[in-house]
Design an enzyme around this catalytic site. Sequence first.
Site, PDB file in Angstrom:
ATOM      1  N   GLU A 115       0.852  -1.199   0.000  1.00 48.95           N
ATOM      2  CA  GLU A 115       0.000   0.000   0.000  1.00 48.95           C
ATOM      3  C   GLU A 115       0.883   1.243   0.000  1.00 48.95           C
ATOM      4  O   GLU A 115       2.089   1.153   0.285  1.00 48.95           O
ATOM      5  CB  GLU A 115      -0.945  -0.017   1.216  1.00 48.95           C
ATOM      6  CG  GLU A 115      -2.033  -1.074   1.070  1.00 48.95           C
ATOM      7  CD  GLU A 115      -2.988  -1.186   2.249  1.00 48.95           C
ATOM      8  OE1 GLU A 115      -4.025  -1.808   2.070  1.00 48.95           O
ATOM      9  OE2 GLU A 115      -2.688  -0.663   3.334  1.00 48.95           O
ATOM     10  N   HIS A 239      -9.610   9.239   2.480  1.00 46.19           N
ATOM     11  CA  HIS A 239      -9.194   8.122   1.618  1.00 46.19           C
ATOM     12  C   HIS A 239      -9.420   8.556   0.177  1.00 46.19           C
ATOM     13  O   HIS A 239     -10.499   9.061  -0.164  1.00 46.19           O
ATOM     14  CB  HIS A 239     -10.002   6.866   1.939  1.00 46.19           C
ATOM     15  CG  HIS A 239      -9.368   5.614   1.403  1.00 46.19           C
ATOM     16  ND1 HIS A 239      -9.280   5.362   0.056  1.00 46.19           N
ATOM     17  CD2 HIS A 239      -8.774   4.578   2.022  1.00 46.19           C
ATOM     18  CE1 HIS A 239      -8.647   4.204  -0.126  1.00 46.19           C
ATOM     19  NE2 HIS A 239      -8.330   3.708   1.059  1.00 46.19           N
ATOM     20  N   ARG A 285      -1.167   8.677   1.133  1.00 40.73           N
ATOM     21  CA  ARG A 285      -2.583   8.917   0.900  1.00 40.73           C
ATOM     22  C   ARG A 285      -2.979  10.397   0.786  1.00 40.73           C
ATOM     23  O   ARG A 285      -3.840  10.771   0.002  1.00 40.73           O
ATOM     24  CB  ARG A 285      -3.340   8.319   2.070  1.00 40.73           C
ATOM     25  CG  ARG A 285      -4.578   7.657   1.691  1.00 40.73           C
ATOM     26  CD  ARG A 285      -5.106   6.930   2.872  1.00 40.73           C
ATOM     27  NE  ARG A 285      -4.893   5.512   2.736  1.00 40.73           N
ATOM     28  CZ  ARG A 285      -5.345   4.618   3.594  1.00 40.73           C
ATOM     29  NH1 ARG A 285      -5.997   5.020   4.656  1.00 40.73           N
ATOM     30  NH2 ARG A 285      -5.136   3.354   3.396  1.00 40.73           N
ATOM     31  N   HIS A 346     -11.949   9.454   6.181  1.00 41.09           N
ATOM     32  CA  HIS A 346     -11.690   8.026   6.421  1.00 41.09           C
ATOM     33  C   HIS A 346     -11.186   7.736   7.823  1.00 41.09           C
ATOM     34  O   HIS A 346     -11.600   6.767   8.442  1.00 41.09           O
ATOM     35  CB  HIS A 346     -10.666   7.572   5.379  1.00 41.09           C
ATOM     36  CG  HIS A 346     -10.306   6.130   5.434  1.00 41.09           C
ATOM     37  ND1 HIS A 346     -11.239   5.133   5.246  1.00 41.09           N
ATOM     38  CD2 HIS A 346      -9.122   5.492   5.658  1.00 41.09           C
ATOM     39  CE1 HIS A 346     -10.642   3.950   5.339  1.00 41.09           C
ATOM     40  NE2 HIS A 346      -9.365   4.146   5.601  1.00 41.09           N
ATOM     41  N   ARG A 381      -1.341   9.076   8.718  1.00 42.85           N
ATOM     42  CA  ARG A 381      -1.240   7.646   9.047  1.00 42.85           C
ATOM     43  C   ARG A 381      -0.816   6.834   7.828  1.00 42.85           C
ATOM     44  O   ARG A 381      -1.378   6.966   6.742  1.00 42.85           O
ATOM     45  CB  ARG A 381      -2.588   7.116   9.531  1.00 42.85           C
ATOM     46  CG  ARG A 381      -2.596   5.622   9.779  1.00 42.85           C
ATOM     47  CD  ARG A 381      -3.926   5.164  10.280  1.00 42.85           C
ATOM     48  NE  ARG A 381      -4.960   5.286   9.275  1.00 42.85           N
ATOM     49  CZ  ARG A 381      -5.421   4.266   8.535  1.00 42.85           C
ATOM     50  NH1 ARG A 381      -4.953   3.053   8.703  1.00 42.85           N
ATOM     51  NH2 ARG A 381      -6.373   4.464   7.651  1.00 42.85           N
TER      52      ARG A 381
HETATM   53  P1  FAD Z   1     -14.184   0.655  15.550  1.00 45.72           P
HETATM   54  O1  FAD Z   1     -13.839  -0.573  14.836  1.00 45.72           O
HETATM   55  O2  FAD Z   1     -14.750   1.764  14.774  1.00 45.72           O
HETATM   56  O3  FAD Z   1     -15.195   0.303  16.708  1.00 45.72           O
HETATM   57  C1  FAD Z   1     -15.780   1.316  17.500  1.00 45.72           C
HETATM   58  C2  FAD Z   1     -16.859   0.670  18.323  1.00 45.72           C
HETATM   59  O4  FAD Z   1     -17.325   1.587  19.306  1.00 45.72           O
HETATM   60  C3  FAD Z   1     -18.079   0.244  17.526  1.00 45.72           C
HETATM   61  O5  FAD Z   1     -18.484  -1.009  17.974  1.00 45.72           O
HETATM   62  C4  FAD Z   1     -19.125   1.304  17.901  1.00 45.72           C
HETATM   63  O6  FAD Z   1     -20.445   0.850  17.814  1.00 45.72           O
HETATM   64  C5  FAD Z   1     -18.736   1.573  19.336  1.00 45.72           C
HETATM   65  N1  FAD Z   1     -19.157   2.875  19.874  1.00 45.72           N
HETATM   66  C6  FAD Z   1     -18.857   4.104  19.398  1.00 45.72           C
HETATM   67  N2  FAD Z   1     -19.393   5.045  20.194  1.00 45.72           N
HETATM   68  C7  FAD Z   1     -20.038   4.405  21.185  1.00 45.72           C
HETATM   69  C8  FAD Z   1     -20.807   4.821  22.305  1.00 45.72           C
HETATM   70  N3  FAD Z   1     -21.048   6.114  22.569  1.00 45.72           N
HETATM   71  N4  FAD Z   1     -21.337   3.883  23.116  1.00 45.72           N
HETATM   72  C9  FAD Z   1     -21.151   2.566  22.879  1.00 45.72           C
HETATM   73  N5  FAD Z   1     -20.439   2.109  21.817  1.00 45.72           N
HETATM   74  C10 FAD Z   1     -19.898   3.017  20.991  1.00 45.72           C
HETATM   75  N6  FAD Z   1      -7.245   0.318   8.858  1.00 45.72           N
HETATM   76  C11 FAD Z   1      -6.240  -0.546   8.633  1.00 45.72           C
HETATM   77  O7  FAD Z   1      -5.265  -0.585   9.372  1.00 45.72           O
HETATM   78  N7  FAD Z   1      -6.317  -1.408   7.570  1.00 45.72           N
HETATM   79  C12 FAD Z   1      -7.375  -1.436   6.721  1.00 45.72           C
HETATM   80  O8  FAD Z   1      -7.428  -2.228   5.799  1.00 45.72           O
HETATM   81  C13 FAD Z   1      -8.442  -0.511   6.952  1.00 45.72           C
HETATM   82  N8  FAD Z   1      -9.505  -0.466   6.110  1.00 45.72           N
HETATM   83  C14 FAD Z   1     -10.560   0.343   6.437  1.00 45.72           C
HETATM   84  C15 FAD Z   1     -11.706   0.316   5.645  1.00 45.72           C
HETATM   85  C16 FAD Z   1     -12.799   1.067   5.990  1.00 45.72           C
HETATM   86  C17 FAD Z   1     -14.037   1.039   5.143  1.00 45.72           C
HETATM   87  C18 FAD Z   1     -12.754   1.896   7.139  1.00 45.72           C
HETATM   88  C19 FAD Z   1     -13.941   2.721   7.547  1.00 45.72           C
HETATM   89  C20 FAD Z   1     -11.606   1.957   7.909  1.00 45.72           C
HETATM   90  C21 FAD Z   1     -10.507   1.185   7.562  1.00 45.72           C
HETATM   91  N9  FAD Z   1      -9.339   1.219   8.326  1.00 45.72           N
HETATM   92  C22 FAD Z   1      -8.331   0.347   8.062  1.00 45.72           C
HETATM   93  C23 FAD Z   1      -9.296   1.963   9.570  1.00 45.72           C
HETATM   94  C24 FAD Z   1      -9.618   0.990  10.697  1.00 45.72           C
HETATM   95  O9  FAD Z   1     -10.578   0.067  10.253  1.00 45.72           O
HETATM   96  C25 FAD Z   1     -10.127   1.665  11.931  1.00 45.72           C
HETATM   97  O10 FAD Z   1      -9.268   2.697  12.302  1.00 45.72           O
HETATM   98  C26 FAD Z   1     -10.196   0.670  13.066  1.00 45.72           C
HETATM   99  O11 FAD Z   1     -11.012  -0.410  12.682  1.00 45.72           O
HETATM  100  C27 FAD Z   1     -10.735   1.287  14.322  1.00 45.72           C
HETATM  101  O12 FAD Z   1     -10.963   0.263  15.243  1.00 45.72           O
HETATM  102  P2  FAD Z   1     -11.519   0.596  16.666  1.00 45.72           P
HETATM  103  O13 FAD Z   1     -11.663  -0.694  17.382  1.00 45.72           O
HETATM  104  O14 FAD Z   1     -10.714   1.663  17.277  1.00 45.72           O
HETATM  105  O15 FAD Z   1     -12.944   1.241  16.372  1.00 45.72           O
HETATM  106  C1  SIN Z   2      -7.651   0.384   2.366  1.00 44.83           C
HETATM  107  O1  SIN Z   2      -7.853  -0.822   2.222  1.00 44.83           O
HETATM  108  O2  SIN Z   2      -7.399   1.145   1.430  1.00 44.83           O
HETATM  109  C2  SIN Z   2      -7.727   0.972   3.726  1.00 44.83           C
HETATM  110  C3  SIN Z   2      -6.464   0.769   4.435  1.00 44.83           C
HETATM  111  C4  SIN Z   2      -6.354   1.688   5.597  1.00 44.83           C
HETATM  112  O3  SIN Z   2      -7.191   2.552   5.824  1.00 44.83           O
HETATM  113  O4  SIN Z   2      -5.356   1.547   6.311  1.00 44.83           O
END
Ligand code: FAD
Ligand code: SIN
Length: 537
Positions: A115, A239, A285, A346, A381
């Site tokens: 990437e 993104h 990015r 993103h 990032r």
């Molecule tokens: P999240 O996975 O967002 O989880 C947050 C949780 O908190 C959810 O369950 C939500 O319901 C809960 N929540 C929020 N507020 C409250 C509240 N007030 N009360 C109770 N619950 C609450 N990163 C990478 O490194 N590689 C990738 O390939 C990648 N691809 C991505 C693709 C997409 C489409 C997106 C959107 C992001 C991507 N990212 C990627 C970024 C990465 O996915 C996120 O930064 C990461 O998943 C965040 O994880 P997290 O556990 O911190 O939060």
């Molecule tokens: C992607 O698959 O392009 C998302 C990867 C990332 O947000 O780190």
Amino acid sequence: MYQADFIVIGSGMAGLTFAIKASRFGRVAIITKGSVEESSSIYAQGGIASVLSDEDTFEEHIKDTISVGVGLCNEEVVDTVVRQGPGMIEELIELGANFTGTTLGGQKGLDLGREGGHSKRRIVHAGDITGREVGATLLEAVKQNPKIDIFEDHIAVDLITHTKFIGPLDKERVWGVYALNKRSGEIETFITGATVLATGGAGKVYIYTSNPDVATGDGVAMAYRAGAEIKNMEFIQFHPTCLYHQDAKSFLISEALRGEGALLKRKDGSRFMDSYHEEAELAPRDIVARAIDFELKKTGDDCMYLDISEKDADFVRERFPNIYKRCMELGIDITKEPIPVVPAAHYICGGIATDVDGRTSIKGLYSIGESACTGLHGANRLASNSLLECLVMADRAAACMEDEKKNQERLEKNLSSIPPWDELGTVRSNEAVVVTQNWEEIRRLMWNYVGIVRSEKRLRSAQDRLSLLLKEINQYYWDFKVTSDLVELRNIATVADLIVRSALLRKESRGLHYNIDFLESDDKNFKKDTTLKKNGA
Ligand code: FAD
Ligand code: SIN
């Protein structure tokens, strides 16, 4: 009133990993505002960055991370997270995660993707549904664990701070959280000595985003209201390639396509990235997103195009089955034609300031995952470093829970002083239109005035408008019974305000913050974090 040894808010990759690991030391409650499956994590496509090949080194991953972070990475954190990565991947494999394998180069039989910004192939993935695979693996382990309770459809509203709810204290402490049970409409009290915010990102602050609906920055807003330090909120990652189609809501076209040779093109088929950066489509990015933004404005077109049709069709279908299927459903055969794409909000690099173990500036309060600002990402990032951070920081915070349990005695002493939620004087609202109107206005305002390219004038206009909206929303919040929509509206308004205030403090361009009035980076004055604190600096 519910009491647990540890409470984690959020069931994404950070929250679930934390729960599994902390259950070694006590009972864990997961509070999550929708279904336990819902999070940004499960939509992750590209994968998890980690050093797993003989041709790669920790030093190179560290160097790539720091270089993309443009002077603001915390080098101790970068070093720690990168070095702990391979161990975390191994643990996931032991738990049952089925990553895409290969008989070629990669160690441990893993296929490693490439990437933007990475000098090596180092992205562990499960086809293009990495998040779904890892999420399912973690959830299975959580469900089988008798020491973990899950509270779905509970939205955390505010943290229970000692000074607000019990009495004065030299150093603020948090004793849990008030959460709205969306099924009953009641606010419940969750008590603990250690509260962990794993609430994810804030993409919904913008009208166009790759994030799911849950990403409303709740953790950052709650922590800010509680008095925690918030850092680097101006660094919003857009993104470059979200699918542009009227029937596709927030569908990402993974950067991994560019890693496998997909080219960005204008409507007339001409390439443009080679005139913006020597790495062309594989530039970091922010550069790709800005280039697309510039091309869109210059040509007046609605979208640009990502073309992988030169690649072998079987390879494309096998490597990107989910993207292939979704695009096919919308009538786009990616093996034959270019994909219409636009940038969208993103990821937020800033968040609740923590140390290398996830501790915030408030006692008894931790933050992990996207809601935190550990210093790993600095001003930008590196792709796929986020899931890596979720795993490592969850592991590190969980390791602190043995010590946190020692607060039990102190908690017992304060237990009877913690009041239930007070909704005296509030009535049910019959003006839901206020919420809808303000929700739409904030998100559009942020896109138009605080987007990929910023200016002082637009930032100041955004600040003026937001301060009026905040006043109106806060008044509404205190007058009416709390609903889930209102909680989220109040939080996106707070987070939007934090983003704008941080952006106004940074009088330079650096990483993801690009301001046409200060085009250069100014190391002398701004090679430092932006810190905001309620009633403070
Ligand atoms: P999240 O996975 O967002 O989880 C947050 C949780 O908190 C959810 O369950 C939500 O319901 C809960 N929540 C929020 N507020 C409250 C509240 N007030 N009360 C109770 N619950 C609450 N990163 C990478 O490194 N590689 C990738 O390939 C990648 N691809 C991505 C693709 C997409 C489409 C997106 C959107 C992001 C991507 N990212 C990627 C970024 C990465 O996915 C996120 O930064 C990461 O998943 C965040 O994880 P997290 O556990 O911190 O939060
Ligand atoms: C992607 O698959 O392009 C998302 C990867 C990332 O947000 O780190």
